[in-house]
Design a protein around this motif. Structure first.
Motif: not given
Length: 490
Positions: A197-203
């Motif tokens: 949690w607290g991470f993400y992918y920008l696509l």
């Protein structure tokens, strides 16, 4: 908003989830190359009540007794120095006798041995007292500007792209995390599997939007004469502490992620992931002197930032607003200050140069956010909200429609701080005067040019057009995105 009368003269001098389970940053050894630290012991000694009051208004209640202890220890060290003067003088005289006589020297040697033993004992006492006193003084927060509210509430300065008398109406679906997943440009679930949690992918368009925001922020700063730097993201832990990234209280948890060391390096200085480029940029001139005629030195750099981010997972931390890793464009500057004359300097002159750069930083922030079309408000932050290093701090908050039921929709997107000589005293960054005779401590100023995830989220929410199922890209960013005007159905 109300502002209480300052009770004392309030200006001037002045991980949650670590990668390893080692002790706090401030307890770790410093490398041999670490600069000497210079706490302002004399100023604390002469202004105990000011520093006590400052600890309270800065929400450092556990530090309230430290200024008085520092003052007492400084006086004890002065007494020890006086006690050492006599024996040291006598030793010099006996040494002269030793060099001048050819007769039996045994009596002189015996006297010198006895004196040296006493001197050594007193010197050990003083050395221990000096180390203890410096550590206490270094734990105190910076003093506070007279511009800073002390009643715990920020003071509204003005708005950008926003009229409180006729606020814009927002769609109930304007939540960037929902918008991003609907358009297929944000992926939180995959990141939670890969990193937590607290991470993400920008696509796709979101990844391009990140780069566009970085390039635009750099271009605006460069237009105003700021030099671009690509700083490291790994720093010695003592540099982070020197910059003010330390807990207010021993029971508070660190917000800096510390990098684990192999067993063979146990006891060596530790390194941490930089929470902001402010840390690595400040370390650029640690232990150095900046020529007076080259000031101010103004740098802007893009970097990855890593933060533990306190607070349980929930609606307030949903999406991109509070994350563990992100890209940020940071401004950092060293400025001149008048030569110290003893005591507390006059505020208006002492921070004149740093205030000029500070105002320029805020102007750059306003220019960027205004041109992005984001509704914002500018706040003078209260003393209780300032970190250890800040003497004065201005935040700019953008309107996030998804947060309307929380905080009225406002959320911080930039911050700017004057740190006076707090950081330079800990990093030994000085000013070499034109005469070459004196070396003052430089003032430091830092400010966000672009905090990518939050601004990206604000762009998605404010640019969302529900009826068309698309996000309108701010015009100033389109040149960096191949002329793209919107994100959504073509």
């Amino acid at each position: 908003m109300s502002r209480k009368t300052v009770e004392a003269r309030s200006f001037l001098p002045l991980c949650r989830r670590p990668y390893s389970s080692t002790a706090r940053l401030c307890q770790h050894p410093r490398p041999a190359t670490a600069p000497k630290q210079h706490p302002h012991l004399a100023q604390i000694r002469d202004n105990v009540e000011l520093y006590e009051h400052n600890a309270v208004v800065r929400n450092y209640h556990g530090h309230k007794d430290i200024p008085r202890k520092v003052a007492e220890n400084v006086r004890k060290m002065t007494t020890l120095d006086h006690r050492l003067n006599g024996p040291r003088h006598t030793l010099k005289e006996l040494q002269k006798q030793m060099n001048a006589t050819a007769a039996d020297k045994s009596e002189i040697i015996a006297q010198m041995r006895e004196l040296r033993a006493g001197v050594s004992t007193l010197e050990d006492q003083r050395e221990k007292l000096d180390a203890e006193t410096r550590a206490m003084a270094l734990s105190l927060p910076n003093l506070t500007s007279s511009e800073t509210p002390t009643d715990g509430e920020p003071r509204l300065r003005t708005y950008i792209n926003y009229d409180p008398e006729s606020p814009p109406k927002y769609s109930n679906s304007a939540d960037h995390s929902v918008i991003g997943e609907r358009l297929g440009i944000l992926d939180f679930s995959s990141a939670s599997v890969a990193s937590g949690w607290g991470f993400y992918y920008l696509l796709k368009e979101a990844a391009l939007l990140e780069q566009a925001l970085v390039q635009y922020a750099l271009s605006v700063a460069m237009k105003h004469g700021w030099s671009v730097v690509a700083p490291p993201s790994l720093v010695y832990s003592h540099v982070a502490v020197a910059c003010g990234f330390q807990p207010r209280d021993q029971n508070d948890e660190q917000q800096i992620w510390q990098v684990a060391q192999p067993a063979k390096d146990a006891g060596k200085p530790t390194r941490s992931l930089a929470a902001t480029a402010e840390i690595s940029l400040a370390g650029m001139h640690a232990g150095k002197s900046l020529p007076e005629n080259q000031l101010p030195v103004k740098l802007v750099g893009s970097s990855r930032c890593f933060r533990a981010e306190a607070g349980a997972r929930g609606v307030d931390t949903k999406g991109l607003y509070r994350v563990h890793e992100f890209t940020k464009v940071e401004m950092f500057a060293w400025t001149d200050c008048p030569a110290p004359t003893g005591g507390l300097p006059e505020e208006s002159s002492w921070v004149q140069s740093s205030t000029q750069v500070f105002d320029e930083m805020v102007g750059i922030q306003v220019e960027i956010l205004s041109s992005l079309g984001l509704p914002c408000r500018i706040l003078e932050m209260p003393s209780s909200d300032l970190g250890a290093s800040a003497y004065r701090k201005i935040d700019i908050e953008a309107m996030f429609p998804s947060r309307k039921k929380r905080d009225g929709g406002w959320g911080e997107v930039t911050s700017a701080s004057i740190c006076t000589d707090y950081q330079s005293r800990k990093l030994d960054t000085r000013i070499l005067e034109m005469s070459g005779s004196k070396k003052k401590f430089a003032h430091t100023v830092n400010g966000t040019a672009m905090a990518i995830p939050r601004v990206l989220a604000a762009v998605l929410e404010n640019g969302w057009r529900e009826e068309d199922g698309c996000v309108i890209i701010p015009e100033v960013l389109r040149a960096y995105m191949g002329g793209m005007e919107k994100i959504g159905p073509r």
